[in-house]
Design an enzyme around this catalytic site. Structure first.
Site, PDB file in Angstrom:
ATOM      1  N   ALA A 102       0.838  -0.950  -0.024  1.00  0.00           N
ATOM      2  CA  ALA A 102      -0.191  -0.056   0.536  1.00  0.00           C
ATOM      3  C   ALA A 102       0.761   1.106  -0.135  1.00  0.00           C
ATOM      4  O   ALA A 102       1.814   0.457   0.340  1.00  0.00           O
ATOM      5  CB  ALA A 102      -1.040   0.058   0.824  1.00  0.00           C
ATOM      6  N   GLU A 148      -0.451  -9.014  -1.008  1.00  0.00           N
ATOM      7  CA  GLU A 148      -2.345  -9.519  -0.420  1.00  0.00           C
ATOM      8  C   GLU A 148      -3.136  -9.630  -2.024  1.00  0.00           C
ATOM      9  O   GLU A 148      -3.676 -10.545  -1.487  1.00  0.00           O
ATOM     10  CB  GLU A 148      -2.566  -8.162   0.575  1.00  0.00           C
ATOM     11  N   GLY A 208       0.833  -5.019   1.160  1.00  0.00           N
ATOM     12  CA  GLY A 208      -0.681  -4.823  -0.024  1.00  0.00           C
ATOM     13  C   GLY A 208       0.077  -5.937  -1.434  1.00  0.00           C
ATOM     14  O   GLY A 208      -1.254  -5.648  -1.644  1.00  0.00           O
ATOM     15  N   GLU A 221       4.887  -4.971   7.255  1.00  0.00           N
ATOM     16  CA  GLU A 221       3.854  -3.252   7.699  1.00  0.00           C
ATOM     17  C   GLU A 221       4.500  -3.512   9.677  1.00  0.00           C
ATOM     18  O   GLU A 221       4.164  -2.187  10.060  1.00  0.00           O
ATOM     19  CB  GLU A 221       2.102  -4.106   8.145  1.00  0.00           C
TER      20      GLU A 221
HETATM   21  N1  CAA Z   1       4.127   3.507  -0.779  1.00  0.00           N
HETATM   22  C1  CAA Z   1       4.996   4.240  -1.323  1.00  0.00           C
HETATM   23  N2  CAA Z   1       6.368   4.559  -1.790  1.00  0.00           N
HETATM   24  C2  CAA Z   1       6.816   2.880  -1.970  1.00  0.00           C
HETATM   25  C3  CAA Z   1       6.520   2.154  -1.321  1.00  0.00           C
HETATM   26  C4  CAA Z   1       5.314   1.805  -0.423  1.00  0.00           C
HETATM   27  N3  CAA Z   1       4.844   1.112   0.376  1.00  0.00           N
HETATM   28  N4  CAA Z   1       7.208   1.374  -1.789  1.00  0.00           N
HETATM   29  C5  CAA Z   1       8.316   1.826  -2.855  1.00  0.00           C
HETATM   30  N5  CAA Z   1       8.010   3.518  -2.523  1.00  0.00           N
HETATM   31  C6  CAA Z   1       9.269   4.247  -3.444  1.00  0.00           C
HETATM   32  C7  CAA Z   1      10.446   4.787  -2.591  1.00  0.00           C
HETATM   33  O1  CAA Z   1       9.641   5.526  -1.402  1.00  0.00           O
HETATM   34  C8  CAA Z   1      10.814   5.410  -3.737  1.00  0.00           C
HETATM   35  O2  CAA Z   1      10.694   6.427  -3.982  1.00  0.00           O
HETATM   36  P1  CAA Z   1      11.119   7.692  -4.464  1.00  0.00           P
HETATM   37  O3  CAA Z   1      12.582   7.547  -5.232  1.00  0.00           O
HETATM   38  O4  CAA Z   1      10.768   9.016  -4.395  1.00  0.00           O
HETATM   39  O5  CAA Z   1      11.924   7.995  -2.827  1.00  0.00           O
HETATM   40  C9  CAA Z   1      10.334   4.468  -5.019  1.00  0.00           C
HETATM   41  O6  CAA Z   1       9.519   4.271  -4.536  1.00  0.00           O
HETATM   42  C10 CAA Z   1      11.486   3.308  -5.566  1.00  0.00           C
HETATM   43  O7  CAA Z   1      12.461   2.954  -3.463  1.00  0.00           O
HETATM   44  P2  CAA Z   1      13.539   2.094  -3.079  1.00  0.00           P
HETATM   45  O8  CAA Z   1      14.397   3.465  -3.688  1.00  0.00           O
HETATM   46  O9  CAA Z   1      12.653   1.722  -1.302  1.00  0.00           O
HETATM   47  O10 CAA Z   1      13.786   1.416  -3.531  1.00  0.00           O
HETATM   48  P3  CAA Z   1      14.936  -0.126  -2.883  1.00  0.00           P
HETATM   49  O11 CAA Z   1      15.012  -0.836  -4.808  1.00  0.00           O
HETATM   50  O12 CAA Z   1      16.050   0.522  -2.307  1.00  0.00           O
HETATM   51  O13 CAA Z   1      13.233  -0.581  -2.045  1.00  0.00           O
HETATM   52  C11 CAA Z   1      11.462  -1.587  -1.223  1.00  0.00           C
HETATM   53  C12 CAA Z   1      13.179  -1.625  -2.446  1.00  0.00           C
HETATM   54  C13 CAA Z   1      12.643  -2.830  -0.259  1.00  0.00           C
HETATM   55  C14 CAA Z   1      10.439  -2.946  -1.075  1.00  0.00           C
HETATM   56  C15 CAA Z   1      11.151  -0.474  -0.480  1.00  0.00           C
HETATM   57  O14 CAA Z   1      10.781   0.678  -1.613  1.00  0.00           O
HETATM   58  C16 CAA Z   1      10.346  -1.197   0.667  1.00  0.00           C
HETATM   59  O15 CAA Z   1      10.967  -1.195   1.596  1.00  0.00           O
HETATM   60  N6  CAA Z   1       9.274  -0.544   0.536  1.00  0.00           N
HETATM   61  C17 CAA Z   1       8.305  -0.324   1.594  1.00  0.00           C
HETATM   62  C18 CAA Z   1       7.606  -2.326   1.239  1.00  0.00           C
HETATM   63  C19 CAA Z   1       6.897  -2.019   2.652  1.00  0.00           C
HETATM   64  O16 CAA Z   1       6.531  -1.900   3.748  1.00  0.00           O
HETATM   65  N7  CAA Z   1       5.172  -2.244   1.939  1.00  0.00           N
HETATM   66  C20 CAA Z   1       4.341  -2.064   3.126  1.00  0.00           C
HETATM   67  C21 CAA Z   1       3.396  -0.787   2.724  1.00  0.00           C
HETATM   68  S1  CAA Z   1       1.808  -1.008   3.778  1.00  0.00           S
HETATM   69  C22 CAA Z   1       0.475  -1.876   3.156  1.00  0.00           C
HETATM   70  O17 CAA Z   1       1.105  -2.466   2.532  1.00  0.00           O
HETATM   71  C23 CAA Z   1      -0.305  -1.936   4.326  1.00  0.00           C
HETATM   72  C24 CAA Z   1      -1.579  -2.780   3.587  1.00  0.00           C
HETATM   73  O18 CAA Z   1      -1.208  -4.003   4.286  1.00  0.00           O
HETATM   74  C25 CAA Z   1      -2.289  -2.318   3.894  1.00  0.00           C
END
Ligand code: CAA
Length: 257
Positions: free
Chosen positions: A65, A111, A108, A131
């Protein structure tokens, strides 16, 4: 219809829906959710489409998400807005959806893949429910579906530590049906979708509904339900055609009736 965050291609009897927010690793925001719901509503009523492949990019199916969108929301915002409630419509989609997952399927994203009917994973796929690291928990079915797929111990470990699972472990654990070299993932998914789309769509829909019933009921009730649906199939033209074609040693011509 033109979409901003996804692409939809209809190819013969199948649809290919691709998540397309590359700058955010296909993070699920309100716009993407609404577009996915609209695309699947359209596919649902399109009689030519028998199966959909849902995919992302090489780097990410979806990284979860959209954290930036959720960051400042209050309880009332998410409650009144029914945040991600639209995904329930995708989970209830009556036609088969194959998730073709390469790269990250996190939060998400994992999911969404689990909402599909089966997951084909590239050898680059990484699944996780991270999360907890954001101070929250899965909110689009992860605690329930992941546990049913891989069992309590692994689901608990993944949701409590946020650790990711690679494609090999995901296959061993029953989360994905097959692991495919990344370069062949989409072709393999399309091949499977075309095969499904070539079956009797009545039989396909009834099979999907009946397998899904196994998650909602006891074994005895599920078997009773299966028997009733199996019997009902003898009222279809496709049952006559399918069996007649076998006896006559020819390919069936299903008419979805
Ligand atoms: N939401 C918003 N933006 C996201 C994102 C997310 N879930 N995942 C990645 N991005 C964005 C980053 O912020 C980044 O944007 P900028 O270039 O503007 O900084 C861009 O995508 C590229 O990401 P990274 O630079 O972080 O890429 P990476 O290769 O270094 O890392 C990754 C990849 C390990 C997937 C890392 O991006 C990450 O940990 N992302 C978040 C994963 C996460 O926590 N997901 C769960 C979300 S909460 C959820 O899903 C709740 C639910 O169940 C409903």
């Amino acid at each position: 219809m033109a979409y901003e965050t996804i692409t939809v291609e209809k190819r013969g009897g199948i649809a290919i829906v691709t998540l397309n927010r590359p700058k955010a690793l296909n993070a699920l925001n309100d716009e993407l959710t609404a577009e996915l719901v609209a695309a699947f509503a359209d596919i649902e009523v399109d009689e030519e489409i028998g199966c959909t492949v849902l995919t992302g990019s090489e780097k990410a199916f979806a990284a979860g998400a959209d954290i930036k969108m959720m960051q400042s929301k209050s309880y009332m915002d998410v409650y009144k807005g029914d945040l991600f409630g639209g995904f329930d419509r995708i989970a209830a989609h009556p036609k088969p959806i194959i998730a073709a997952v390469a790269g990250y399927a996190l939060g998400g994203g994992c999911e969404l893949a689990m909402m599909c009917d089966f997951i084909l994973a590239a050898d680059t796929a990484k699944f996780g429910q991270p999360e907890i690291q954001l101070g929250v928990m899965p909110g689009i079915g992860g605690t329930q579906r992941l546990t049913r797929f891989i069992g309590k111990s692994k689901a608990m470990e993944m949701c409590l530590t946020g650790r990711m699972m690679d494609a090999a472990e995901a296959e061993r654990s029953g989360l994905v049906s097959r692991v495919i070299p990344a370069g062949e993932l989409l072709d393999e998914a399309i091949k499977a979708a075309e095969k499904i789309a070539g079956m009797s769509q009545t039989a396909v829909a009834m099979t999907k509904e009946t397998i899904n019933r196994s998650y909602e009921t006891t074994l005895a009730e599920g078997i009773r339900f299966e028997r009733r649906v199996f019997f009902a199939m003898f009222a279809t033209e496709d049952q006559k055609e399918g069996m007649e074609a076998f006896v006559e040693k020819r390919s069936p011509r299903f008419r979805n009736r």
